[in-house]
Write a protein that holds these residues in place. Structure first.
Motif, PDB file in Angstrom:
ATOM      1  N   THR A  27     -40.929   8.796   1.815  1.00 56.25           N
ATOM      2  CA  THR A  27     -40.649   7.589   1.029  1.00 56.25           C
ATOM      3  C   THR A  27     -39.363   6.883   1.475  1.00 56.25           C
ATOM      4  OG1 THR A  27     -41.931   8.386  -0.848  1.00 56.25           O
ATOM      5  CG2 THR A  27     -40.288   6.689  -1.309  1.00 56.25           C
ATOM      6  N   PRO A  28     -38.262   7.591   1.729  1.00 56.20           N
ATOM      7  CA  PRO A  28     -37.070   6.889   2.228  1.00 56.20           C
ATOM      8  C   PRO A  28     -37.316   6.160   3.562  1.00 56.20           C
ATOM      9  CG  PRO A  28     -36.437   9.024   1.382  1.00 56.20           C
ATOM     10  CD  PRO A  28     -37.947   8.992   1.406  1.00 56.20           C
ATOM     11  N   LEU A  29     -38.152   6.739   4.433  1.00 54.55           N
ATOM     12  CA  LEU A  29     -38.500   6.057   5.686  1.00 54.55           C
ATOM     13  C   LEU A  29     -39.297   4.790   5.406  1.00 54.55           C
ATOM     14  CD1 LEU A  29     -39.543   9.097   7.920  1.00 54.55           C
ATOM     15  CD2 LEU A  29     -37.481   7.686   8.172  1.00 54.55           C
ATOM     16  N   MET A  72     -45.450  -3.837  10.976  1.00 57.99           N
ATOM     17  CA  MET A  72     -46.204  -2.809  11.696  1.00 57.99           C
ATOM     18  C   MET A  72     -45.680  -2.606  13.113  1.00 57.99           C
ATOM     19  SD  MET A  72     -48.257  -1.551   9.474  1.00 57.99           S
ATOM     20  CE  MET A  72     -46.961  -1.882   8.281  1.00 57.99           C
ATOM     21  N   ARG A  73     -45.047  -3.626  13.684  1.00 58.87           N
ATOM     22  CA  ARG A  73     -44.482  -3.528  15.040  1.00 58.87           C
ATOM     23  C   ARG A  73     -43.069  -2.969  15.057  1.00 58.87           C
ATOM     24  NH1 ARG A  73     -46.885  -8.714  15.277  1.00 58.87           N
ATOM     25  NH2 ARG A  73     -44.831  -9.645  14.954  1.00 58.87           N
ATOM     26  N   SER A  74     -42.481  -2.759  13.902  1.00 64.46           N
ATOM     27  CA  SER A  74     -41.070  -2.381  13.821  1.00 64.46           C
ATOM     28  C   SER A  74     -40.823  -0.913  14.179  1.00 64.46           C
ATOM     29  CB  SER A  74     -40.527  -2.652  12.414  1.00 64.46           C
ATOM     30  OG  SER A  74     -41.058  -1.711  11.497  1.00 64.46           O
ATOM     31  N   GLU A  75     -39.598  -0.654  14.610  1.00 66.63           N
ATOM     32  CA  GLU A  75     -39.162   0.726  14.882  1.00 66.63           C
ATOM     33  C   GLU A  75     -39.234   1.577  13.615  1.00 66.63           C
ATOM     34  OE1 GLU A  75     -38.371   2.303  17.717  1.00 66.63           O
ATOM     35  OE2 GLU A  75     -38.981   0.503  18.784  1.00 66.63           O
ATOM     36  N   GLU A  76     -38.890   0.974  12.491  1.00 68.18           N
ATOM     37  CA  GLU A  76     -38.926   1.701  11.221  1.00 68.18           C
ATOM     38  C   GLU A  76     -40.338   2.151  10.885  1.00 68.18           C
ATOM     39  OE1 GLU A  76     -35.406  -1.142  11.055  1.00 68.18           O
ATOM     40  OE2 GLU A  76     -37.485  -1.265  11.757  1.00 68.18           O
ATOM     41  N   ASN A  77     -41.316   1.290  11.151  1.00 65.34           N
ATOM     42  CA  ASN A  77     -42.705   1.671  10.889  1.00 65.34           C
ATOM     43  C   ASN A  77     -43.169   2.756  11.856  1.00 65.34           C
ATOM     44  OD1 ASN A  77     -45.224   1.208   9.354  1.00 65.34           O
ATOM     45  ND2 ASN A  77     -45.979   0.710  11.398  1.00 65.34           N
ATOM     46  N   ARG A  78     -42.723   2.690  13.094  1.00 65.69           N
ATOM     47  CA  ARG A  78     -43.069   3.751  14.049  1.00 65.69           C
ATOM     48  C   ARG A  78     -42.528   5.096  13.578  1.00 65.69           C
ATOM     49  NH1 ARG A  78     -43.513  -0.504  17.498  1.00 65.69           N
ATOM     50  NH2 ARG A  78     -41.394  -0.854  18.202  1.00 65.69           N
TER      51      ARG A  78
END
Length: 100
Positions: A27-29, A72-78
């Motif tokens: 959840t924090p991610l 969806m393209r973000s580093e955070e989503n990865r």
């Protein structure tokens, strides 16, 4: 029009360990994903049609499709995807939907 990512999680063998990881790590991610407007996590208690193997349903709300696509393209989503495969591989179905 709101775009949502919806994650359907089947019931894990160790519910307590799953929830601990989900709440403390995943959840924090998820909350760091750019453009996320709202996160709703639903704990499935049952079904009026009988037994269900669903355990959690998570809804990630984004303002529109462009915001969703950028997220969806973000580093955070990865990072979220990598973590998801560590704790829920074979246990999660991911969908995206437009709210009407």
């Amino acid at each position: 029009m709101t775009t949502k990512l919806i994650a359907l999680y089947s019931r894990p063998e160790d519910e307590a360990a799953f929830l601990d990881h989900y709440r403390q790590v995943h959840t924090p991610l998820v909350r760091k994903v750019p453009g996320l407007q709202r996160l709703v996590v639903n704990r499935v208690e049952g079904s009026p049609m009988g037994e269900t193997d669903l355990f959690l349903i998570a809804e990630l709300h984004f303002a529109d499709r462009a915001g969703f696509d950028a997220a969806m393209r973000s580093e955070e989503n990865r990072a979220c995807g990598k973590d998801l495969m560590n704790f829920a591989k074979g246990r999660v179905t991911i969908l995206f939907a437009e709210e009407e």
